[in-house]
Enzyme design. Sequence first.
Site, PDB file in Angstrom:
ATOM      1  N   LYS A  83       0.833  -1.212   0.000  1.00 66.13           N
ATOM      2  CA  LYS A  83       0.000   0.000   0.000  1.00 66.13           C
ATOM      3  C   LYS A  83       0.863   1.256   0.000  1.00 66.13           C
ATOM      4  O   LYS A  83       0.668   2.156  -0.805  1.00 66.13           O
ATOM      5  CB  LYS A  83      -0.902   0.010   1.236  1.00 66.13           C
ATOM      6  N   ASN A  84       1.820   1.325   0.916  1.00 75.06           N
ATOM      7  CA  ASN A  84       2.537   2.591   1.069  1.00 75.06           C
ATOM      8  C   ASN A  84       3.540   2.858  -0.053  1.00 75.06           C
ATOM      9  O   ASN A  84       4.043   3.969  -0.162  1.00 75.06           O
ATOM     10  CB  ASN A  84       3.174   2.690   2.463  1.00 75.06           C
TER      11      ASN A  84
ATOM     12  N   ARG B 207      -4.311  10.503   3.333  1.00 69.05           N
ATOM     13  CA  ARG B 207      -3.031  11.078   3.712  1.00 69.05           C
ATOM     14  C   ARG B 207      -2.088  11.176   2.500  1.00 69.05           C
ATOM     15  O   ARG B 207      -1.391  12.157   2.299  1.00 69.05           O
ATOM     16  CB  ARG B 207      -2.407  10.153   4.772  1.00 69.05           C
TER      17      ARG B 207
ATOM     18  N   CYS C 147      -5.557   8.477   8.398  1.00 67.54           N
ATOM     19  CA  CYS C 147      -5.769   7.977   9.757  1.00 67.54           C
ATOM     20  C   CYS C 147      -5.373   9.014  10.789  1.00 67.54           C
ATOM     21  O   CYS C 147      -4.371   9.698  10.643  1.00 67.54           O
ATOM     22  CB  CYS C 147      -4.963   6.703   9.965  1.00 67.54           C
TER      23      CYS C 147
ATOM     24  N   ARG D 285      -0.654  15.448  12.612  1.00 67.24           N
ATOM     25  CA  ARG D 285       0.301  14.806  11.692  1.00 67.24           C
ATOM     26  C   ARG D 285       0.876  15.936  10.831  1.00 67.24           C
ATOM     27  O   ARG D 285       0.338  16.275   9.787  1.00 67.24           O
ATOM     28  CB  ARG D 285      -0.393  13.726  10.852  1.00 67.24           C
ATOM     29  N   PRO D 286       1.983  16.537  11.310  1.00 68.48           N
ATOM     30  CA  PRO D 286       2.478  17.753  10.644  1.00 68.48           C
ATOM     31  C   PRO D 286       3.078  17.479   9.263  1.00 68.48           C
ATOM     32  O   PRO D 286       3.436  16.343   8.958  1.00 68.48           O
ATOM     33  CB  PRO D 286       3.568  18.256  11.595  1.00 68.48           C
ATOM     34  N   ILE D 287       3.191  18.548   8.436  1.00 70.14           N
ATOM     35  CA  ILE D 287       3.857  18.399   7.132  1.00 70.14           C
ATOM     36  C   ILE D 287       4.972  19.449   6.987  1.00 70.14           C
ATOM     37  O   ILE D 287       5.369  19.786   5.881  1.00 70.14           O
ATOM     38  CB  ILE D 287       2.862  18.486   5.949  1.00 70.14           C
ATOM     39  N   ASP D 288       5.445  19.940   8.140  1.00 65.15           N
ATOM     40  CA  ASP D 288       6.472  20.991   8.095  1.00 65.15           C
ATOM     41  C   ASP D 288       7.742  20.543   7.359  1.00 65.15           C
ATOM     42  O   ASP D 288       8.385  21.352   6.676  1.00 65.15           O
ATOM     43  CB  ASP D 288       6.823  21.442   9.521  1.00 65.15           C
ATOM     44  N   GLN D 289       8.107  19.273   7.453  1.00 63.45           N
ATOM     45  CA  GLN D 289       9.336  18.813   6.796  1.00 63.45           C
ATOM     46  C   GLN D 289       9.158  18.762   5.277  1.00 63.45           C
ATOM     47  O   GLN D 289      10.082  19.050   4.528  1.00 63.45           O
ATOM     48  CB  GLN D 289       9.754  17.433   7.325  1.00 63.45           C
TER      49      GLN D 289
ATOM     50  N   ASP E  72       3.480   0.664  12.020  1.00 63.24           N
ATOM     51  CA  ASP E  72       2.233   0.178  11.414  1.00 63.24           C
ATOM     52  C   ASP E  72       1.902  -1.255  11.821  1.00 63.24           C
ATOM     53  O   ASP E  72       0.875  -1.800  11.408  1.00 63.24           O
ATOM     54  CB  ASP E  72       2.296   0.318   9.878  1.00 63.24           C
TER      55      ASP E  72
ATOM     56  N   ARG F  15      -9.191   0.425   3.453  1.00 61.33           N
ATOM     57  CA  ARG F  15      -8.247   1.382   2.846  1.00 61.33           C
ATOM     58  C   ARG F  15      -6.921   0.701   2.525  1.00 61.33           C
ATOM     59  O   ARG F  15      -6.193   1.137   1.641  1.00 61.33           O
ATOM     60  CB  ARG F  15      -7.945   2.521   3.841  1.00 61.33           C
TER      61      ARG F  15
END
Length: 430
Positions: A22-23, A93, A117, A123-127, A308, A400
Amino acid sequence: MTKYIVEGGKPLFGEVEISGAKNAAVAIIPAALMVNGVCRIENVPQISDVTLLLQILEELGASVRSINRHTVEIDCTRVRSARTNYDLCQKIRASYYLIGALLARFGEAEVAMPGGCWFGGVRPIDQHVKGFSALGASVTMRGGFIYAKAAQRRLKGASVYLDVVSVGTTMNVMMAAVTAEGSTVIENAAREPHIVDLANFLNSMGANIRGAGTDTIKIDGVPFLHGGTYAIIPDQIEAGTYMAAVAATGGQVLIKNIIPKHMDCITAKLREMGVEVEEHEDTLLVRRTEGLRKTNVKTLPYPGFPTDMQPQITTVLTLAKGTSLVTEGVWNSRYRYVDELRRMGASIQVEDKTAIVEGVENLTGAPVKAYDLRAGAAMVIAALAAHGGSEITGVQYIERGYEDIIGKLRRLGANIYAVEEVEMPAAMAG
Ligand code: EPU
Protein backbone atom coordinates in the site's frame (compact mmCIF):
# COMPACT_ATOMS: atom_id res chain seq x y z
CA MET A 1 -22.11 0.86 6.34
CA THR A 2 -20.40 -2.51 6.35
CA LYS A 3 -19.47 -4.36 9.51
CA TYR A 4 -17.56 -7.59 10.08
CA ILE A 5 -18.99 -10.48 12.08
CA VAL A 6 -16.38 -12.82 13.54
CA GLU A 7 -16.82 -16.07 15.46
CA GLY A 8 -13.42 -16.47 17.11
CA GLY A 9 -11.38 -19.23 18.69
CA LYS A 10 -10.39 -21.13 15.51
CA PRO A 11 -6.73 -21.60 14.57
CA LEU A 12 -5.73 -20.55 11.03
CA PHE A 13 -4.40 -23.07 8.49
CA GLY A 14 -3.45 -22.77 4.83
CA GLU A 15 -1.80 -20.28 2.49
CA VAL A 16 -2.22 -16.56 1.98
CA GLU A 17 -0.98 -14.50 -0.96
CA ILE A 18 0.30 -11.04 0.00
CA SER A 19 -0.71 -8.08 -2.21
CA GLY A 20 1.41 -5.17 -3.43
CA ALA A 21 2.56 -2.68 -0.80
CA LYS A 22 0.00 0.00 0.00
CA ASN A 23 2.54 2.59 1.07
CA ALA A 24 4.56 2.09 -2.12
CA ALA A 25 1.48 2.13 -4.37
CA VAL A 26 0.15 5.37 -2.89
CA ALA A 27 3.39 7.13 -3.87
CA ILE A 28 4.04 5.38 -7.20
CA ILE A 29 0.56 6.17 -8.57
CA PRO A 30 0.96 9.95 -8.04
CA ALA A 31 4.52 9.64 -9.46
CA ALA A 32 2.96 8.46 -12.75
CA LEU A 33 2.04 12.14 -13.22
CA MET A 34 5.73 12.84 -13.84
CA VAL A 35 5.99 10.37 -16.71
CA ASN A 36 5.71 11.29 -20.39
CA GLY A 37 4.07 8.22 -21.87
CA VAL A 38 2.36 5.11 -20.61
CA CYS A 39 3.27 3.74 -17.22
CA ARG A 40 2.30 0.12 -16.69
CA ILE A 41 2.19 -0.71 -12.98
CA GLU A 42 1.89 -4.32 -11.82
CA ASN A 43 1.13 -5.86 -8.41
CA VAL A 44 -1.15 -2.91 -7.54
CA PRO A 45 -3.19 -3.74 -4.41
CA GLN A 46 -6.99 -3.54 -4.75
CA ILE A 47 -7.66 -1.22 -1.83
CA SER A 48 -9.75 1.92 -1.48
CA ASP A 49 -6.75 4.29 -1.14
CA VAL A 50 -5.53 3.15 -4.58
CA THR A 51 -9.01 3.55 -6.12
CA LEU A 52 -9.17 7.11 -4.79
CA LEU A 53 -5.74 8.07 -6.14
CA LEU A 54 -6.57 6.66 -9.58
CA GLN A 55 -9.79 8.70 -9.51
CA ILE A 56 -7.79 11.84 -8.65
CA LEU A 57 -5.49 11.23 -11.63
CA GLU A 58 -8.50 10.68 -13.92
CA GLU A 59 -10.07 13.94 -12.70
CA LEU A 60 -6.80 15.65 -13.67
CA GLY A 61 -7.15 14.29 -17.22
CA ALA A 62 -5.08 11.09 -17.03
CA SER A 63 -6.17 7.99 -18.89
CA VAL A 64 -6.31 5.01 -16.52
CA ARG A 65 -6.82 1.51 -17.92
CA SER A 66 -7.20 -1.64 -15.79
CA ILE A 67 -5.39 -4.47 -17.56
CA ASN A 68 -6.29 -7.08 -14.94
CA ARG A 69 -7.04 -7.16 -11.19
CA HIS A 70 -3.54 -5.99 -10.26
CA THR A 71 -2.18 -4.23 -13.34
CA VAL A 72 -3.00 -0.71 -14.41
CA GLU A 73 -1.80 1.47 -17.28
CA ILE A 74 -1.67 5.18 -16.59
CA ASP A 75 -1.05 7.80 -19.24
CA CYS A 76 -0.73 11.33 -17.88
CA THR A 77 0.45 12.90 -21.16
CA ARG A 78 -2.77 14.90 -21.53
CA VAL A 79 -2.83 16.23 -17.96
CA ARG A 80 -2.63 20.02 -18.19
CA SER A 81 -3.67 21.17 -14.73
CA ALA A 82 -1.96 21.12 -11.34
CA ARG A 83 -5.30 21.72 -9.52
CA THR A 84 -6.56 18.57 -7.81
CA ASN A 85 -10.06 17.65 -6.62
CA TYR A 86 -10.52 18.90 -3.05
CA ASP A 87 -13.07 16.31 -1.88
CA LEU A 88 -11.08 13.33 -3.09
CA CYS A 89 -7.67 14.58 -1.86
CA GLN A 90 -8.80 15.45 1.64
CA LYS A 91 -9.91 11.85 2.21
CA ILE A 92 -6.41 10.36 2.24
CA ARG A 93 -3.03 11.08 3.71
CA ALA A 94 -1.10 10.01 0.62
CA SER A 95 -2.59 12.85 -1.44
CA TYR A 96 0.44 14.83 -0.22
CA TYR A 97 2.52 12.92 -2.78
CA LEU A 98 0.61 14.79 -5.48
CA ILE A 99 2.45 17.93 -4.37
CA GLY A 100 5.92 16.50 -5.11
CA ALA A 101 4.75 14.90 -8.36
CA LEU A 102 2.90 17.99 -9.67
CA LEU A 103 5.77 20.29 -8.70
CA ALA A 104 8.11 18.05 -10.69
CA ARG A 105 5.78 18.02 -13.71
CA PHE A 106 4.41 21.59 -13.77
CA GLY A 107 6.42 23.60 -11.25
CA GLU A 108 3.21 24.10 -9.28
CA ALA A 109 0.63 22.16 -7.27
CA GLU A 110 -2.72 22.78 -5.62
CA VAL A 111 -3.71 19.96 -3.28
CA ALA A 112 -6.19 19.74 -0.37
CA MET A 113 -4.67 19.37 3.09
CA PRO A 114 -4.25 15.61 3.50
CA GLY A 115 -6.65 13.48 5.55
CA GLY A 116 -6.04 9.83 6.49
CA CYS A 117 -5.77 7.98 9.76
CA TRP A 118 -5.92 10.03 12.91
CA PHE A 119 -3.79 8.76 15.79
CA GLY A 120 -4.94 11.24 18.40
CA GLY A 121 -2.41 14.00 17.64
CA VAL A 122 -1.41 16.26 14.75
CA ARG A 123 0.30 14.81 11.69
CA PRO A 124 2.48 17.75 10.64
CA ILE A 125 3.86 18.40 7.13
CA ASP A 126 6.47 20.99 8.10
CA GLN A 127 9.34 18.81 6.80
CA HIS A 128 7.66 18.46 3.39
CA VAL A 129 7.33 22.26 3.26
CA LYS A 130 10.96 22.67 4.32
CA GLY A 131 12.09 20.32 1.53
CA PHE A 132 10.02 21.98 -1.22
CA SER A 133 11.19 25.42 -0.05
CA ALA A 134 14.85 24.32 -0.20
CA LEU A 135 14.24 23.31 -3.84
CA GLY A 136 12.96 26.82 -4.59
CA ALA A 137 9.18 26.47 -4.23
CA SER A 138 7.00 28.79 -2.20
CA VAL A 139 4.40 26.91 -0.17
CA THR A 140 1.29 28.55 1.26
CA MET A 141 -1.87 27.20 2.86
CA ARG A 142 -5.31 28.76 2.58
CA GLY A 143 -8.90 27.64 2.40
CA GLY A 144 -7.96 24.03 3.13
CA PHE A 145 -5.54 23.90 0.17
CA ILE A 146 -1.77 23.69 -0.02
CA TYR A 147 -0.36 25.80 -2.88
CA ALA A 148 3.20 25.15 -3.98
CA LYS A 149 4.91 27.07 -6.79
CA ALA A 150 8.45 27.01 -8.12
CA ALA A 151 10.15 30.39 -8.63
CA GLN A 152 11.05 29.23 -12.15
CA ARG A 153 9.28 26.43 -14.04
CA ARG A 154 11.92 23.90 -12.88
CA LEU A 155 12.89 23.50 -9.25
CA LYS A 156 16.58 23.83 -8.32
CA GLY A 157 18.53 20.97 -6.73
CA ALA A 158 19.61 21.62 -3.13
CA SER A 159 20.78 19.99 0.05
CA VAL A 160 17.89 19.00 2.34
CA TYR A 161 18.47 17.82 5.90
CA LEU A 162 15.38 16.29 7.53
CA ASP A 163 14.91 17.20 11.19
CA VAL A 164 12.87 14.04 11.73
CA VAL A 165 13.15 10.75 9.86
CA SER A 166 10.02 11.08 7.76
CA VAL A 167 8.87 8.55 5.16
CA GLY A 168 6.47 10.94 3.43
CA THR A 169 8.97 13.80 3.26
CA THR A 170 11.74 11.57 1.91
CA MET A 171 9.47 10.31 -0.90
CA ASN A 172 7.95 13.74 -1.65
CA VAL A 173 11.28 15.58 -1.84
CA MET A 174 12.74 12.74 -3.91
CA MET A 175 9.90 13.11 -6.44
CA ALA A 176 10.15 16.89 -6.61
CA ALA A 177 13.94 16.68 -7.11
CA VAL A 178 13.80 14.15 -9.97
CA THR A 179 13.23 16.81 -12.65
CA ALA A 180 14.91 19.72 -10.80
CA GLU A 181 17.92 21.46 -12.33
CA GLY A 182 21.13 20.14 -10.78
CA SER A 183 21.66 17.78 -7.84
CA THR A 184 19.76 17.24 -4.60
CA VAL A 185 20.99 15.47 -1.49
CA ILE A 186 18.48 14.33 1.16
CA GLU A 187 20.16 13.70 4.49
CA ASN A 188 18.66 11.88 7.46
CA ALA A 189 16.36 10.22 4.93
CA ALA A 190 13.96 7.43 5.90
CA ARG A 191 14.95 3.94 4.68
CA GLU A 192 11.68 2.00 4.43
CA PRO A 193 11.36 -0.62 1.63
CA HIS A 194 8.71 1.55 -0.08
CA ILE A 195 11.25 4.37 -0.41
CA VAL A 196 13.56 2.05 -2.32
CA ASP A 197 10.56 0.91 -4.37
CA LEU A 198 9.63 4.47 -5.37
CA ALA A 199 13.26 5.20 -6.29
CA ASN A 200 13.41 2.01 -8.39
CA PHE A 201 10.17 2.97 -10.13
CA LEU A 202 11.44 6.47 -10.93
CA ASN A 203 14.86 5.17 -12.06
CA SER A 204 13.19 2.65 -14.36
CA MET A 205 11.43 5.62 -16.01
CA GLY A 206 14.69 7.54 -16.47
CA ALA A 207 15.39 9.26 -13.13
CA ASN A 208 18.85 9.31 -11.57
CA ILE A 209 18.46 8.48 -7.86
CA ARG A 210 21.19 6.79 -5.80
CA GLY A 211 21.33 5.74 -2.17
CA ALA A 212 17.62 5.04 -1.53
CA GLY A 213 17.50 2.64 1.42
CA THR A 214 20.33 4.53 3.17
CA ASP A 215 20.06 7.78 5.10
CA THR A 216 21.64 9.82 2.27
CA ILE A 217 19.85 9.95 -1.09
CA LYS A 218 21.38 11.73 -4.09
CA ILE A 219 19.27 12.80 -7.04
CA ASP A 220 20.65 14.25 -10.29
CA GLY A 221 17.83 16.08 -12.03
CA VAL A 222 16.74 14.93 -15.50
CA PRO A 223 14.50 16.96 -17.85
CA PHE A 224 11.73 14.35 -18.13
CA LEU A 225 10.77 10.72 -17.42
CA HIS A 226 9.71 8.20 -20.05
CA GLY A 227 7.11 5.41 -19.87
CA GLY A 228 7.82 1.84 -18.81
CA THR A 229 6.65 -1.14 -16.76
CA TYR A 230 7.16 -1.63 -13.04
CA ALA A 231 5.96 -4.14 -10.41
CA ILE A 232 5.30 -2.95 -6.84
CA ILE A 233 6.95 -4.84 -3.95
CA PRO A 234 4.87 -7.02 -1.58
CA ASP A 235 3.30 -5.39 1.45
CA GLN A 236 5.47 -5.83 4.56
CA ILE A 237 2.66 -4.77 6.89
CA GLU A 238 -0.04 -6.91 5.32
CA ALA A 239 2.30 -9.92 5.63
CA GLY A 240 3.12 -8.98 9.24
CA THR A 241 -0.60 -8.69 10.02
CA TYR A 242 -1.25 -12.28 8.84
CA MET A 243 1.80 -13.46 10.81
CA ALA A 244 0.37 -11.76 13.91
CA ALA A 245 -3.03 -13.35 13.26
CA VAL A 246 -1.48 -16.84 13.24
CA ALA A 247 0.47 -15.98 16.40
CA ALA A 248 -2.77 -14.96 18.13
CA THR A 249 -4.99 -17.84 16.98
CA GLY A 250 -2.46 -20.65 16.65
CA GLY A 251 -2.24 -22.86 13.56
CA GLN A 252 0.09 -22.89 10.57
CA VAL A 253 0.06 -20.58 7.55
CA LEU A 254 2.32 -20.18 4.53
CA ILE A 255 2.67 -16.46 3.79
CA LYS A 256 3.35 -16.18 0.04
CA ASN A 257 4.81 -13.46 -2.19
CA ILE A 258 6.94 -11.67 0.40
CA ILE A 259 10.53 -10.44 0.68
CA PRO A 260 11.81 -12.22 3.84
CA LYS A 261 14.44 -9.49 4.50
CA HIS A 262 11.65 -6.92 4.87
CA MET A 263 10.05 -9.15 7.49
CA ASP A 264 13.15 -9.57 9.73
CA CYS A 265 12.06 -7.06 12.40
CA ILE A 266 8.64 -8.74 12.73
CA THR A 267 9.97 -12.30 12.46
CA ALA A 268 12.51 -11.62 15.27
CA LYS A 269 9.79 -10.43 17.69
CA LEU A 270 7.44 -13.30 16.92
CA ARG A 271 10.24 -15.81 17.47
CA GLU A 272 10.98 -14.20 20.87
CA MET A 273 7.33 -14.88 21.68
CA GLY A 274 7.64 -18.58 20.84
CA VAL A 275 6.18 -18.48 17.31
CA GLU A 276 8.04 -20.62 14.75
CA VAL A 277 8.91 -18.80 11.53
CA GLU A 278 10.61 -20.68 8.69
CA GLU A 279 12.07 -18.55 5.91
CA HIS A 280 12.08 -19.58 2.24
CA GLU A 281 12.93 -17.62 -0.89
CA ASP A 282 9.70 -15.64 -1.15
CA THR A 283 7.52 -17.30 1.50
CA LEU A 284 7.41 -17.63 5.28
CA LEU A 285 5.89 -20.55 7.14
CA VAL A 286 4.43 -19.36 10.43
CA ARG A 287 3.42 -21.88 13.07
CA ARG A 288 2.25 -21.53 16.66
CA THR A 289 1.77 -24.70 18.63
CA GLU A 290 2.49 -23.64 22.22
CA GLY A 291 1.72 -20.73 24.55
CA LEU A 292 3.02 -17.22 23.79
CA ARG A 293 5.84 -15.63 25.82
CA LYS A 294 6.06 -11.94 26.79
CA THR A 295 8.47 -9.60 25.03
CA ASN A 296 9.16 -5.88 24.73
CA VAL A 297 8.71 -3.96 21.49
CA LYS A 298 9.76 -0.44 20.50
CA THR A 299 8.64 0.98 17.18
CA LEU A 300 11.26 2.83 15.15
CA PRO A 301 11.87 3.88 11.55
CA TYR A 302 13.05 1.01 9.29
CA PRO A 303 14.88 -1.31 9.90
CA GLY A 304 13.32 -1.00 13.38
CA PHE A 305 9.99 -2.57 14.31
CA PRO A 306 7.32 -0.78 12.20
CA THR A 307 4.82 1.50 13.89
CA ASP A 308 2.23 0.18 11.41
CA MET A 309 2.50 -3.21 13.20
CA GLN A 310 2.21 -1.77 16.71
CA PRO A 311 -1.53 -2.35 17.28
CA GLN A 312 -1.31 -5.88 15.83
CA ILE A 313 1.68 -6.97 17.96
CA THR A 314 0.11 -5.43 21.08
CA THR A 315 -2.97 -7.52 20.40
CA VAL A 316 -0.88 -10.70 20.21
CA LEU A 317 0.89 -9.74 23.45
CA THR A 318 -2.45 -9.50 25.29
CA LEU A 319 -2.40 -13.33 25.10
CA ALA A 320 1.27 -13.85 26.09
CA LYS A 321 2.27 -15.09 29.51
CA GLY A 322 3.71 -12.25 31.64
CA THR A 323 3.99 -8.49 31.25
CA SER A 324 5.17 -6.97 27.99
CA LEU A 325 6.05 -3.36 27.25
CA VAL A 326 5.25 -1.77 23.88
CA THR A 327 6.74 1.66 23.23
CA GLU A 328 5.68 3.86 20.31
CA GLY A 329 8.76 5.57 18.92
CA VAL A 330 7.40 7.12 15.72
CA TRP A 331 4.03 8.77 16.48
CA ASN A 332 3.15 10.81 19.56
CA SER A 333 0.13 8.71 20.22
CA ARG A 334 -1.26 5.58 18.59
CA TYR A 335 -3.18 3.80 21.34
CA ARG A 336 -6.83 4.68 20.66
CA TYR A 337 -7.56 1.00 19.99
CA VAL A 338 -6.56 -0.04 23.53
CA ASP A 339 -10.01 0.72 24.97
CA GLU A 340 -11.52 -1.59 22.37
CA LEU A 341 -9.14 -4.42 23.33
CA ARG A 342 -10.12 -3.88 26.97
CA ARG A 343 -13.75 -4.51 25.98
CA MET A 344 -12.56 -7.96 24.93
CA GLY A 345 -10.89 -8.62 28.26
CA ALA A 346 -7.33 -7.42 27.54
CA SER A 347 -5.37 -5.94 30.42
CA ILE A 348 -3.43 -2.90 29.14
CA GLN A 349 -2.37 0.35 30.78
CA VAL A 350 -1.01 3.19 28.67
CA GLU A 351 1.51 5.56 30.20
CA ASP A 352 2.66 8.24 27.79
CA LYS A 353 4.10 6.35 24.80
CA THR A 354 4.24 2.95 26.48
CA ALA A 355 1.57 0.28 26.73
CA ILE A 356 1.98 -2.11 29.64
CA VAL A 357 0.37 -5.34 28.55
CA GLU A 358 -0.48 -7.96 31.16
CA GLY A 359 -1.13 -11.24 29.36
CA VAL A 360 -4.56 -12.87 29.91
CA GLU A 361 -5.66 -16.46 29.32
CA ASN A 362 -8.35 -15.56 26.73
CA LEU A 363 -10.02 -12.64 25.02
CA THR A 364 -13.80 -12.72 24.75
CA GLY A 365 -15.83 -11.56 21.75
CA ALA A 366 -17.46 -8.10 21.92
CA PRO A 367 -18.77 -5.30 19.68
CA VAL A 368 -15.72 -3.18 18.84
CA LYS A 369 -14.78 -0.35 16.51
CA ALA A 370 -11.91 0.15 14.07
CA TYR A 371 -10.60 3.67 14.70
CA ASP A 372 -8.00 3.57 11.94
CA LEU A 373 -6.45 1.16 9.46
CA ARG A 374 -3.98 -0.70 11.69
CA ALA A 375 -6.22 -0.42 14.76
CA GLY A 376 -8.84 -2.11 12.59
CA ALA A 377 -6.41 -4.91 11.72
CA ALA A 378 -5.80 -5.33 15.45
CA MET A 379 -9.57 -5.67 16.06
CA VAL A 380 -9.77 -8.41 13.42
CA ILE A 381 -6.86 -10.30 15.03
CA ALA A 382 -8.37 -9.95 18.50
CA ALA A 383 -11.79 -11.11 17.28
CA LEU A 384 -10.27 -14.14 15.50
CA ALA A 385 -8.47 -15.18 18.68
CA ALA A 386 -11.32 -14.39 21.10
CA HIS A 387 -13.78 -16.91 22.48
CA GLY A 388 -17.24 -16.11 21.13
CA GLY A 389 -18.61 -13.67 18.61
CA SER A 390 -17.52 -10.10 17.79
CA GLU A 391 -18.87 -7.34 15.57
CA ILE A 392 -16.40 -4.87 14.11
CA THR A 393 -17.64 -1.50 12.86
CA GLY A 394 -15.64 1.23 11.12
CA VAL A 395 -14.30 -1.36 8.67
CA GLN A 396 -13.98 1.21 5.87
CA TYR A 397 -10.62 2.03 7.50
CA ILE A 398 -9.49 -1.58 7.18
CA GLU A 399 -10.47 -1.64 3.51
CA ARG A 400 -8.25 1.38 2.85
CA GLY A 401 -5.22 -0.88 3.17
CA TYR A 402 -6.07 -4.61 3.19
CA GLU A 403 -7.09 -6.23 -0.08
CA ASP A 404 -9.88 -8.80 0.30
CA ILE A 405 -9.17 -9.36 3.99
CA ILE A 406 -12.39 -11.33 4.43
CA GLY A 407 -11.68 -13.68 1.50
CA LYS A 408 -8.06 -14.23 2.54
CA LEU A 409 -9.02 -15.04 6.15
CA ARG A 410 -11.94 -17.26 5.17
CA ARG A 411 -9.59 -19.31 2.96
CA LEU A 412 -7.48 -19.82 6.13
CA GLY A 413 -10.54 -21.26 7.87
CA ALA A 414 -11.59 -18.15 9.80
CA ASN A 415 -15.26 -17.63 10.55
CA ILE A 416 -15.53 -14.00 9.43
CA TYR A 417 -17.95 -12.30 7.06
CA ALA A 418 -19.10 -8.83 6.13
CA VAL A 419 -22.67 -7.62 6.46
CA GLU A 420 -24.31 -4.39 5.39
CA GLU A 421 -25.56 -2.54 8.43
CA VAL A 422 -29.05 -1.17 7.80
CA GLU A 423 -29.39 2.23 9.39
CA MET A 424 -32.76 2.74 11.04
CA PRO A 425 -34.51 5.97 9.97
CA ALA A 426 -34.47 8.50 12.83
CA ALA A 427 -38.27 8.33 13.20
CA MET A 428 -38.14 4.60 13.91
CA ALA A 429 -35.09 4.75 16.15
CA GLY A 430 -37.26 5.81 19.07
N1 EPU B 1 6.73 14.38 11.00
C1 EPU B 1 6.96 15.69 11.29
N2 EPU B 1 6.90 16.59 10.25
C2 EPU B 1 6.60 16.22 8.97
C3 EPU B 1 6.37 14.86 8.70
C4 EPU B 1 6.43 13.95 9.73
O1 EPU B 1 7.22 16.06 12.42
O2 EPU B 1 6.58 17.09 8.09
C5 EPU B 1 6.80 13.39 12.09
C6 EPU B 1 5.45 12.71 12.32
O3 EPU B 1 4.63 13.46 13.18
C7 EPU B 1 5.88 11.37 12.90
C8 EPU B 1 7.23 11.09 12.22
O4 EPU B 1 7.66 12.33 11.70
O5 EPU B 1 6.10 11.52 14.28
C9 EPU B 1 7.18 10.10 11.09
O6 EPU B 1 6.17 10.47 10.14
P1 EPU B 1 6.28 10.09 8.60
O7 EPU B 1 6.39 11.36 7.81
O8 EPU B 1 7.32 9.07 8.43
O9 EPU B 1 4.86 9.47 8.33
P2 EPU B 1 3.95 9.62 7.05
O10 EPU B 1 4.79 9.72 5.83
O11 EPU B 1 2.90 10.64 7.26
C10 EPU B 1 3.87 7.08 6.48
C11 EPU B 1 2.81 6.04 6.32
C12 EPU B 1 2.24 5.69 7.68
C13 EPU B 1 3.37 5.24 8.61
C14 EPU B 1 4.48 6.28 8.67
C15 EPU B 1 5.69 5.82 9.46
C16 EPU B 1 1.88 6.52 4.14
C17 EPU B 1 0.76 7.07 3.36
N3 EPU B 1 1.76 6.57 5.45
O12 EPU B 1 3.22 8.22 7.03
O13 EPU B 1 1.39 4.59 7.43
O14 EPU B 1 2.85 5.07 9.92
O15 EPU B 1 4.91 6.59 7.32
O16 EPU B 1 6.22 4.66 8.92
O17 EPU B 1 2.84 6.01 3.59
C18 EPU B 1 -0.41 3.16 7.77
O18 EPU B 1 -0.08 2.58 6.71
O19 EPU B 1 -1.24 2.70 8.59
C19 EPU B 1 0.21 4.44 8.08
C20 EPU B 1 -0.29 5.29 8.94
